[in-house]
Design a protein around this motif. Sequence first.
Motif, PDB file in Angstrom:
ATOM      1  N   ASP A  72      45.636  32.934  27.945  1.00 10.95           N
ATOM      2  CA  ASP A  72      44.306  32.366  27.760  1.00 10.95           C
ATOM      3  C   ASP A  72      43.269  33.343  28.309  1.00 10.95           C
ATOM      4  O   ASP A  72      43.121  33.500  29.512  1.00 10.95           O
ATOM      5  CB  ASP A  72      44.231  31.023  28.506  1.00 10.95           C
ATOM      6  CG  ASP A  72      42.855  30.379  28.419  1.00 10.95           C
ATOM      7  OD1 ASP A  72      41.978  30.943  27.747  1.00 10.95           O
ATOM      8  OD2 ASP A  72      42.678  29.302  29.008  1.00 10.95           O
ATOM      9  N   GLY A  88      41.410  20.951  41.523  1.00 14.77           N
ATOM     10  CA  GLY A  88      40.430  21.887  40.960  1.00 14.77           C
ATOM     11  C   GLY A  88      39.242  22.168  41.852  1.00 14.77           C
ATOM     12  O   GLY A  88      39.334  22.194  43.083  1.00 14.77           O
ATOM     13  N   LEU A 114      40.134  33.191  28.313  1.00 12.60           N
ATOM     14  CA  LEU A 114      38.994  32.591  29.021  1.00 12.60           C
ATOM     15  C   LEU A 114      39.152  32.787  30.528  1.00 12.60           C
ATOM     16  O   LEU A 114      38.184  32.934  31.271  1.00 12.60           O
ATOM     17  CB  LEU A 114      38.885  31.097  28.699  1.00 12.60           C
ATOM     18  CG  LEU A 114      37.770  30.337  29.425  1.00 12.60           C
ATOM     19  CD1 LEU A 114      36.384  30.828  28.973  1.00 12.60           C
ATOM     20  CD2 LEU A 114      37.869  28.836  29.208  1.00 12.60           C
ATOM     21  N   ARG A 115      40.401  32.811  30.968  1.00 10.74           N
ATOM     22  CA  ARG A 115      40.670  32.971  32.407  1.00 10.74           C
ATOM     23  C   ARG A 115      40.107  34.284  32.947  1.00 10.74           C
ATOM     24  O   ARG A 115      39.777  34.370  34.129  1.00 10.74           O
ATOM     25  CB  ARG A 115      42.180  32.897  32.664  1.00 10.74           C
ATOM     26  CG  ARG A 115      42.731  31.504  32.408  1.00 10.74           C
ATOM     27  CD  ARG A 115      44.252  31.463  32.431  1.00 10.74           C
ATOM     28  NE  ARG A 115      44.723  30.126  32.074  1.00 10.74           N
ATOM     29  CZ  ARG A 115      45.935  29.884  31.582  1.00 10.74           C
ATOM     30  NH1 ARG A 115      46.800  30.880  31.401  1.00 10.74           N
ATOM     31  NH2 ARG A 115      46.276  28.645  31.292  1.00 10.74           N
TER      32      ARG A 115
END
Length: 364
Positions: free
Chosen positions: A151, A23, A153-154
């Motif tokens: 999703d 990440g 949010l991406r």
Amino acid sequence: MLKEALKLLNQFEEKGFKAYIVGGFVRDYVLGINSKDVDIATSATPKEIMEMFPNSVLPKEEYGAVTLYLKNERYEITTFRKEIKYINNRKPIEIEYISSLLEDLKRRDFRMNALCIDKHGVVLDYFDGKKDIENKVINTIGNSNYKFSQDSLRILRAIRFATSLNFSLSDEVKSAIIENKHLLKTLSYSRKKQELDRIFLSSNAKYGVQLLIDLGLDKELEIYNMNNIILCNDIISIWASLDSTDKYKQEFSSSEKAIIKDVKEVLKIGINNYSLYKYGLYANQIASNIIGVDKSKIVGLYDNLPIKSKKEIDITAMDIERILNIKPGPLFKEVYDKITIEIINNNLENKKEKIEEYIINNYR
Ligand code: ATP
Ligand code: MG
């Protein structure tokens, strides 16, 4: 920080688990930026992680990350997983813990976010993350349309990363965002605000705001005047400059809400002695910032106000009631408001006998 993180990876390996830094930390490491926390992906389950590190904190939500603090650094440790089913285009309701790193990387959002570092400190790049970083472009892992539809949010994460890193969005990402932007409606206002705050507070915020407008996300986010946003380093001022659905309000503390409300009132009536008296210096300064008036001028005006609060008016309610022989009611209020305004605007001196004279001349 990397050294400490590698030590941690080795501790996992010694117990027979696989573990990698993943990440943001790796992305930032490749970019040469300091990261504030480290995400670790491992084959150990949360229970096994807890057994290794009794001080770690179990996630509040199911399938969340185990958090570990070591020497003031925060490590977010997640077990390799595959997301099977999504609810509301947001939360996976079914997750399967798996043993493969590669499968875990595939479920992630962007290629640059799927870079990892192994226990030897070697950067592993399975999805051309480095190439994207070199080209300063954001690509999803696999089909963009699928990623954003799973999703929403991406979508905001893509804009946030583009903003903070000054990257572009690939054409596929752009069209998939447009295709799926209506799904932003299913996202909680708290998540939306979190990402928007990060976009707005970025030193590159102008670019992010332009992306939001160009892709038509502002309307989906129920923000109606994104073109007029005032960017600065104060998030309250920024939100006060926005005409948005009230639903974002819940995400502010009550004192923040009150300030935003006051600023909006000031913007309605304009900055003058009355607005300064009624809404105070802070709300007026924020408003001055929004309409582009010199802040120091506002301070001068405020300092020169004849009165700054009710308490300073040199006459009591009882005095007024006695002079006019009236009881509290609409007439009293009219008189009281009128003398307040006359004093604030320097039309009436704040001296008891002057105020009495004014009341007698105008109301008796
Ligand atoms: P930063 O910590 O600077 O916000 P980050 O990339 O580390 O950036 P996190 O929210 O900490 O972001 O998430 C860690 C990693 O988890 C991401 O890099 C990404 O690989 C993955 N990830 C996070 N959120 C999502 C998501 N909504 N969909 C897919 N993968 C995600
Ligand atoms: Mg992170």
